[in-house]
Design an enzyme around this catalytic site. Sequence first.
Site, PDB file in Angstrom:
ATOM      1  CB  CYS A  79      -0.998  -0.064   1.143  1.00 20.39           C
ATOM      2  SG  CYS A  79      -2.460   0.924   0.807  1.00 20.39           S
ATOM      3  CG  HIS A 171      -3.159  -3.171   4.203  1.00 22.65           C
ATOM      4  ND1 HIS A 171      -2.236  -2.517   4.976  1.00 22.65           N
ATOM      5  CD2 HIS A 171      -3.739  -2.228   3.434  1.00 22.65           C
ATOM      6  CE1 HIS A 171      -2.271  -1.224   4.697  1.00 22.65           C
ATOM      7  NE2 HIS A 171      -3.169  -1.025   3.767  1.00 22.65           N
ATOM      8  CD  GLU A 173      -0.285  -5.260   6.275  1.00 21.07           C
ATOM      9  OE1 GLU A 173      -0.152  -5.834   5.180  1.00 21.07           O
ATOM     10  OE2 GLU A 173      -0.673  -4.075   6.371  1.00 21.07           O
TER      11      GLU A 173
END
Length: 187
Positions: A79, A171, A173
């Site tokens: 991002c 994202h 994560e």
Amino acid sequence: MKRVGVLALQGDFDAHRVALEAAGASAFDARSLEDIESADAFVLPGGESTVMGSLLVRFGLMEALVSRIKAGVPVFGTCAGLILLAKTIEGREQPGIRLLDIEVKRNAYGRQVDSFRAPIHTRIPGAESLEAVFIRAPKICSTGPGVEILAEHAGDPILVRQGNILAGTFHPELVEGAAIHRYFIGM
Ligand code: GLN
């Protein structure tokens, strides 16, 4: 890959550290010049690319980071991290690393309330079907000839690789499994 330095100036670096460890890597928060010089790989997290870029310059870390990535040290930007890596940002000048041959448009899906989750397919073995979280995500408007597209959403590239540089507009994560982090560690 031994120790991954997660750039920890701003943004969601904690979640990346957890995902990297879940994927079997050793990870640490990178904040100093010494951290940048000693990391075996880098993760550039989501957050605000303008803030991260300015802090990299203000803390005197930008040049070292650029030269290590140029020298082939693996880097994964997500991002805002992808925006930092992009060669061109549509309609705007801001401090950046500029080594990934893509053009991006920031906040291309709208404002915070327009953030969303979507199922995606990637060309990464073991990570073919995933959920992706897009938070005020950028869009990749164009990619240079050396850029491999590893995943798309609604016709736009969302995960790309150019040699030692991996970058996604979403994202990874924030979802279980750390499948893309595992792929990165393999780089
Ligand atoms: N909109 C942010 C930027 O332009 C990126 C958002 C994010 O990293 N989730 O830097």
